[in-house]
Design a protein around this motif. Structure first.
Motif, PDB file in Angstrom:
ATOM      1  N   TYR A 165      26.801   5.385 -38.796  1.00 15.32           N
ATOM      2  CA  TYR A 165      25.729   5.968 -37.981  1.00 15.32           C
ATOM      3  C   TYR A 165      25.029   4.866 -37.179  1.00 15.32           C
ATOM      4  O   TYR A 165      24.977   3.710 -37.622  1.00 15.32           O
ATOM      5  N   PRO A 166      24.507   5.206 -36.001  1.00 17.78           N
ATOM      6  CA  PRO A 166      23.814   4.184 -35.214  1.00 17.78           C
ATOM      7  C   PRO A 166      22.677   3.587 -36.032  1.00 17.78           C
ATOM      8  O   PRO A 166      21.945   4.306 -36.701  1.00 17.78           O
ATOM      9  N   GLY A 167      22.551   2.280 -35.992  1.00 17.19           N
ATOM     10  CA  GLY A 167      21.463   1.606 -36.700  1.00 17.19           C
ATOM     11  C   GLY A 167      21.820   1.179 -38.111  1.00 17.19           C
ATOM     12  O   GLY A 167      21.010   0.552 -38.787  1.00 17.19           O
ATOM     13  N   CYS A 168      23.035   1.511 -38.551  1.00 19.33           N
ATOM     14  CA  CYS A 168      23.410   1.198 -39.940  1.00 19.33           C
ATOM     15  C   CYS A 168      23.524  -0.320 -40.122  1.00 19.33           C
ATOM     16  O   CYS A 168      24.254  -0.986 -39.402  1.00 19.33           O
ATOM     17  N   ARG A 169      22.790  -0.830 -41.057  1.00 19.03           N
ATOM     18  CA  ARG A 169      22.855  -2.253 -41.378  1.00 19.03           C
ATOM     19  C   ARG A 169      22.480  -2.447 -42.839  1.00 19.03           C
ATOM     20  O   ARG A 169      21.905  -1.544 -43.469  1.00 19.03           O
ATOM     21  N   VAL A 170      22.773  -3.625 -43.366  1.00 16.65           N
ATOM     22  CA  VAL A 170      22.445  -3.895 -44.760  1.00 16.65           C
ATOM     23  C   VAL A 170      20.929  -4.112 -44.869  1.00 16.65           C
ATOM     24  O   VAL A 170      20.330  -4.720 -43.982  1.00 16.65           O
ATOM     25  N   ASP A 171      20.327  -3.579 -45.918  1.00 20.87           N
ATOM     26  CA  ASP A 171      18.885  -3.821 -46.034  1.00 20.87           C
ATOM     27  C   ASP A 171      18.531  -4.731 -47.205  1.00 20.87           C
ATOM     28  O   ASP A 171      17.372  -4.827 -47.592  1.00 20.87           O
TER      29      ASP A 171
END
Ligand code: NAP
Length: 647
Positions: free
Chosen positions: A187-193
């Protein structure tokens, strides 16, 4: 290349070093200076970094002291460069201990020092590397076959260790590529947090472009690992494990379905490495199937739809929706977010920042700096946070917080929400949770989410959803929100661990039927009645604040390899966890989870099953997990049968 022979430093000009030092994390730099100069007065003087929750990343070191340390570092690095970058010896244990205390800003017990020294890996590049297999005949190891289910983060590290041990293995993965969650979630914006310098394998540090890198970067990392460690030949993609059945001969028969149809493979052991969050959950909202627009789950992003100019309804405000809303909002006609429970949000100013060149340079070329920086991240974003999420039995405001430290955390996080949306009292009221911080997963943000909520075309609706209708969503107050698209950010069937596989253990007992809604395991990895079946990221191994899940996987794989070594050295077919050991362990787990914020009775989350038991989370410290997963205790198992070839 050793720490002391960095080509980058050898070729650097004074000006380049000076410019890079502007980006230094000074507490890490001071420890690196101790390595470079041997000057212990640097960590025994007036400069005393303190670890602050979401506070000053420089640990409160004053700007003057920072400048002085940078100047000192410039001199030391120039001298090191001019001396030809000689190798630097690792400091003595007592010095290491002092350096650990210095950077953390606290005294630690000797147990911690042992654990952290190993994690820090100043002297041993790969403390989780398998050993002790050389004494086992090569043929016995080759005949021993392990099926690993899943080629994500945990599956790959299993493969690496199995290969190192000389054991034969096959990974099956239902997806068309490796990477697991990073392959699936697009999904757009998916990144590790979790910070990337800790969300990476201990043995494979990476020059991450961001502190919290994007999905494609994570996927590239795991892809690269699969290639570099030459794992691909043994990974069967597009192949789903349907079932596994344990036989009287001590072997597992594993049914898989792939491009060539169904087949059965034999294995001495199975490792499930399927994650907890890969079976998307659509909510049970009346009328869901009546919707006439586009509808999909964040975990199954349908990239073919152009969302520009669309009226988008988003259900959920968990980690996935939280990341994607700010990305899709600018192009949409409208975004209406249906929120049931607001998330707690931890401020991280650098959340979206690219790591500047100077910082990369320091991480890659200043001897030991990168290690201390990784360690500092590891500590401040994990173990250092645990004290604020543990219950104080004397504290009586349990609905809003569970201890004075948790209440303080609440104040801090609330102040951040106020700073973001305090000028809109209605929005502010919707954004402050009424449960203790860390009751659910805390999300990370640099203001991106809150800025999105304040956009003219975005609305946060807290009126509960009554039903979905062909043209949109109706709320309980009778409001109708027209939508062209519904995005379900509604999470996963987390407690259906191993779903939909069928795993038949001793006496044909099926594991998920046996578990019902209550998955349990000893150490999160083994279950009585299911010999030689090992779980990675199994019951009660998820973490809320303490560290990176990669750390847990590496610990688990070390333990699993220890189990395989035990079978091979003893020449036994099967190891079966003792029920009393399993039950006693789970009692402790339950007790532990009730003492944590996520065990609070007023919190509902994917961490709990339908009976309110925390089935997913690990309640202890990283130290405790590290200790308990060092190696199997043979007394915890019943070993039986004679080892047979499974390959
Ligand atoms: P989630 O945290 O389970 O969030 C689901 C959201 O949907 C919640 O806000 C939930 O509300 C809401 N919801 C569910 N059913 C609903 C219904 N019937 N009506 C209205 N709202 C409903 O799922 P997720 O966001 O996919 O994240 C799951 C986990 O994946 C995270 O906790 C995290 O561990 C992981 N994750 C990590 C990252 C990362 O590292 N970057 C990114 C995404 C996900 P309630 O809270 O009221 O139940």
């Amino acid at each position: 290349m050793t720490e002391g022979s960095s080509g980058g430093l050898a070729a650097a000009t004074d000006a380049e070093i000076e410019a890079a030092l502007e980006h230094a994390h000074v507490p890490s730099l001071i420890n690196a200076l101790v390595h470079l100069t041997g000057d212990l007065s640097l960590i025994r003087g007036d400069i005393r970094p303190v670890s602050q929750l979401f506070g000053d990343p420089q640990g409160g070191v004053s700007p003057e002291d920072q400048a002085a340390m940078r100047a000192l570092a410039l001199q030391a690095l120039k001298a090191h460069r001019d001396a030809g970058c000689p190798d630097l010896a690792a400091p003595a244990t007592e010095v290491m201990q002092e350096m650990l205390h210095f950077i953390i800003g606290a005294e630690l017990s000797p147990d911690y020092v042992e654990f952290l020294t190993s994690e820090l890996k100043l002297v041993n590049e790969d403390p989780y590397r398998v050993d002790g297999f050389e004494g086992i005949p090569e043929a016995a190891r080759k005949d021993f076959h392990v099926v690993v289910v899943g080629a994500g983060m945990s599956g790959l590290v299993n493969a690496i260790r199995l290969k190192q041990a000389g054991i034969s293995w096959t990974i099956f993965d239902k997806n068309a590529g490796v990477g697991g969650t990073w392959f699936e979630n697009r999904y757009p914006g998916c990144r590790v947090d979790s910070p990337n310098h800790t969300y990476s394998y201990s043995f494979a540090p990476n020059d991450w472009p961001q502190h919290f890198s994007q999905q494609s970067v994570l996927l590239d990392y795991f892809d690269r690992i699969a290639s570099e460690y030459e794992l691909r030949d043994n990974i069967c993609l597009d192949t789903e494990v349907i079932s596994a059945r344990y036989g009287d001969d001590g072997l597992w028969r594993v049914a898989v379905r792939g491009p060539e149809g169904e087949r059965t493979v034999t294995a001495n052991a199975i490792v499930t490495a399927v994650g907890q969050l890969n079976r998307p959950k659509l909510p049970d909202i009346p009328g869901r199937d009546d919707f006439e627009g586009i509808a999909f789950h964040t975990g199954q992003w349908e990239a073919e739809h152009d969302l520009k100019g669309k009226r988008i309804a988003v259900i959920g405000t968990g980690a996935s929706a939280f990341q994607t809303v700010p990305e899709i909002a600018p192009g949409a006609e409208s975004v209406t977010i249906f929120q049931r429970t607001p998330p707690w949000v931890a401020p991280r100013a650098e959340y979206h920042d690219y790591i500047p060149d100077g910082k990369h340079w320091l991480l890659n070329h200043v001897p030991f700096y990168g290690k201390w920086f990784r360690f500092w991240m590891f500590w401040t974003t994990s173990e250092g946070l645990l004290a604020s999420v543990r219950r104080d039995p004397a504290w009586n405001q349990t609905d809003r917080s569970i201890s004075p430290a948790n209440d303080q955390l609440r104040e801090l996080l609330t102040a951040n929400v106020q700073a973001m949306v305090g000028d809109d009292p209605e929005l502010l009221a919707k954004c402050v949770p009424d449960y203790p911080p860390a009751g659910k997963r805390m999300l990370v943000d640099n203001g991106h989410w809150f800025r999105a909520l304040k956009r003219d075309n975005v609305e946060l609706v807290t009126d509960p959803i009554a039903r979905i209708v062909p043209g949109g969503i109706e709320t309980e107050s009778g409001r109708r929100v027209e939508a062209d698209v519904i995005l379900y950010g509604t999470g996963f069937y987390a407690s259906r661990i191993l779903f939909p596989m069928k795993i038949y253990g001793e006496g044909g007992v099926e594991l998920r039927e046996h578990w019902g809604a209550d998955p349990r395991a000893y150490l999160g990895m083994v279950a009585p009645g299911f010999p030689n079946l090992f779980f990675c990221y199994g019951p009660n191994t998820n973490i809320v604040v303490n560290g990176s899940i990669i750390f847990f996987s590496e610990c688990e794989v070390r333990y699993i390899m220890g189990c395989l070594k035990l079978l091979l050295t003893e020449g036994k077919a099967a190891m079966n966890c003792r029920t009393d050991v399993h039950d006693a362990y789970n009692e402790k787990i339950d007790e532990g989870n009730l003492a944590m914020a996520w065990g609070s009775p007023n919190v509902k989350s994917w961490y709990k099953n339908e009976h309110g038991r925390v089935t997913q989370n690990w309640p202890g410290t990283m130290l405790e997990f590290w200790q308990q997963s060092q190696a199997p205790n043979p007394d915890d198992f019943v070993l039986s049968g004679e080892l047979r070839a499974g390959a």
